[in-house]
Design a protein around this motif. Sequence first.
Motif, PDB file in Angstrom:
ATOM      1  N   SER A   1       0.655  -1.134  -0.052  1.00 57.13           N
ATOM      2  CA  SER A   1      -0.061  -0.101  -0.012  1.00 57.13           C
ATOM      3  C   SER A   1       0.948   1.281  -0.109  1.00 57.13           C
ATOM      4  O   SER A   1       1.883   1.299   0.426  1.00 57.13           O
TER       5      SER A   1
ATOM      6  N   VAL B   1       0.954   5.183   1.658  1.00 59.96           N
ATOM      7  CA  VAL B   1       0.525   5.752   2.635  1.00 59.96           C
ATOM      8  C   VAL B   1       0.831   7.407   2.517  1.00 59.96           C
ATOM      9  O   VAL B   1       2.020   7.634   2.153  1.00 59.96           O
TER      10      VAL B   1
ATOM     11  N   ASN C   1      -3.371   5.604   1.168  1.00 58.52           N
ATOM     12  CA  ASN C   1      -4.295   5.524   2.370  1.00 58.52           C
ATOM     13  C   ASN C   1      -3.776   6.800   3.403  1.00 58.52           C
ATOM     14  O   ASN C   1      -2.813   7.153   3.393  1.00 58.52           O
ATOM     15  N   SER C   2      -4.883   7.336   4.129  1.00 58.32           N
ATOM     16  CA  SER C   2      -4.297   8.221   5.069  1.00 58.32           C
ATOM     17  C   SER C   2      -3.498   7.874   6.061  1.00 58.32           C
ATOM     18  O   SER C   2      -2.917   8.754   6.634  1.00 58.32           O
TER      19      SER C   2
ATOM     20  N   GLY D   1      -1.575   3.838   7.797  1.00 61.53           N
ATOM     21  CA  GLY D   1      -1.159   2.602   7.378  1.00 61.53           C
ATOM     22  C   GLY D   1       0.162   2.343   7.746  1.00 61.53           C
ATOM     23  O   GLY D   1       0.750   2.889   8.250  1.00 61.53           O
TER      24      GLY D   1
END
Length: 785
Positions: free
Chosen positions: A175, A177, A252-253, A255
């Motif tokens: 992901s 972040v 993502n905000s 993570g």
Amino acid sequence: MRNTIQTIKTLLLISALSLLMLNSRAQAIQEVQNSFNLYKHSALQEKVFVHTDKSTYLPGEIIWFKIYCVDGNDHKPLNLSKVVYVEILDNSQSPVAQAKVSIKNGIGDGSVYIPVTVNNGNYKLRAYTNWMKNFSPDYYFEKMITLLNPLKSPDNITKEAAGNYDIQFFPEGGSLVSGIESKVAFKAVGRNGLGVAFTGAIVDQHNDTVARFKPLKFGMGNFSFTPAANNTYKAVVKFNGGAVTKSLPEANSQGYVMSIIDKGAQLDVNVKGADGNIYLFVHTRQMIKAAQSTSISNGAAHFTISKNVLGDGISSITIFNNAKQPVCERLYFKRPAQKLFIDASADQQQYALRKKVNINVLAKDQASKPVYANMSMAVYRIDSLQDVDRSNIFDYLWLGSDLKGSIESPDYYFKNTNTETDEALDNLMLTQGWRRFQWSQVLENKPPDFNYLPEYNGHIVTAKITNTLTNTPAADVMTYIGIPGKRVQVYASQSDSSGHLLYSTKDFYGPGEVVAQTNTMIDTTYRIDILSPFSEQYSKTMLPKFEFANGMQNALQAHSLGIQVLNIYSANSLKRFYDPGIDSSAFYGKPYKTYKLDDFTRFTTMEEDLREYVSEDNIVRSKGRFHIKVLSDRGFLDGDPLVILDGVPVFDVNKIFSVDPLKVRKLEVIRDRFYYGPSAQEGIFSFTTYKGDLGGVELDSKAVVIDYEGLQLRRQFYSPVYDSEAQAKSRIPDFRNLLYWAPSVNNQDKVSFYTSDQAGKYVGVIQGITGNGDAGSQYFSFEVK
């Protein structure tokens, strides 16, 4: 003094809290290990590799192949499954050919005939066991082969358009972040599935460039950048002849971000995210190699992994948060230390037509000591249609079998060891998602549910029974299948709550019929459907479109002529099969008594023969129906026995008595109660006719009769011999392009065969594996003039 005591109390409290936190972290990582081990012990992994004689075929040709089935953990040949399913699929997943191949101790071989109706194109040859059907089809063995039909027009070559390119992005660890720098890998391929060259840039919503990138090898590479909060990003990629725009994965905000740095002797694993406990878990093919815990402080944490603890091949490195949820995952590849070395060479570099070729083969270990290896060999002609097939068992077991999708030129990563290949290999790890299981299933702490059993004794015929009145699955119904013929093959199965039936067969070979039925004298409302044993799950790997080049025309004509000549002059030699060497006795073993009707003066009816000659029965007729009462040493058994005619249960005894005694060769009697699978039989009366054709008896109308092929009979490879002058001067043409195929080659063997009338360059390919799981391959070549 009071301050000193207070200080000591504070230090003791801090120490106790630290110890408590350490114990808590140790307990958490131990729970993950326990869950993983529980899953591992239940979910044995099999790997299958198939060595084909070559990779391009025409209608009328035979694909010859050798199967290696190994333990997914240590690559040792595995004696679990006894059947491997082989299929040839087109791009719509429709089968062109299918086969059930018998294996023993993880080894087997077979052949597939290419039908004349195939279309031109690339096809997928895949192989798997029944047990492997419990897992993702991405881990079935798959290999691309090409089928060319001279009777069908090839497709025209089309220029690659920009829309035919595909590019994907893979953030390291999984992901992006916001506010945290991440390494992002990428992979771009063309319509043919091969990597392409390009240049690219990452731009934000304001079209400001934040990163530039280009591939290192095979369309793969990586770049680093830090996504800003509330920003969106897209990649602008320029290929030769066009451009493609694709959005990056959304950041993502909150993570976690993982990064791995290779420090030579060790790996530094850095994790960034919210403060709290985190856990690192490393396994190599389901063998635990490292389990560590630490805390993220000020948004960062660090782990160190010694490479010495990692297993060879692909290791999966997973980060768990404080709730034991997997939040990052990354692959790392450690080059295998062990390998099988094979020496193979021809005794000459050039041969004339129809001359003997001798190949010396020697398998060795790392120390150059001879070792026993199970090997297979193919020798074929290479031209514009058939190039050298570089797929091999070593590359597949260590790399391809543990990755989803196809890998371009896997041998590249093993040929040389340098900075570029190491970086390219790491890009491959970054761009290939790998997970043979879901962590959510692992952490449930219960054995997984499996729908398919390993075929440990032989092929399992599957079926489903339905109540025709309610159209619902029928539970707890006793059913039977029989395979008509002189050899008695009868199997019983009782349906489960879902109406599923499993018939575990033994030594069921060759094509034939299967008769499935219930006891129609008591069960008349059921329908049995025999199910296909072939997997209905498919990987997402798409086949590149085959394009026929102008230079292939002459080679195609030569191949086509050679196949026609072979099928005309050697048709009988191509249809020879080995005897499977099966036990011909019936499932009930040695009968109590065998009555050979030729030893008696036959009466005109079976009823009279049974009354007069068979001492273990009492024939009773009630309400127009005959019944057989079996006499044991303790008196008459209850109910009728299981009556079998040429391997098919017959529940209406009247039909047996309608058979002409002149057609019956023998009767075998079991006079005691016989337990067979889930069934209990009041003795057995098994009749066998001379022709094995049921003696003219019509089966019950509710019985299901279908064509069904058992395990494939092993075909004998045909290779002519020219060891005399008369044979060498034979006027029968020999246009073979496959000179030799041997599914079993022993160490220090001297393999011999003869060249054909086809001049050209020939290549030999040997694949093999030892009992310890060391795999290897070798190539050799020579010319025929």
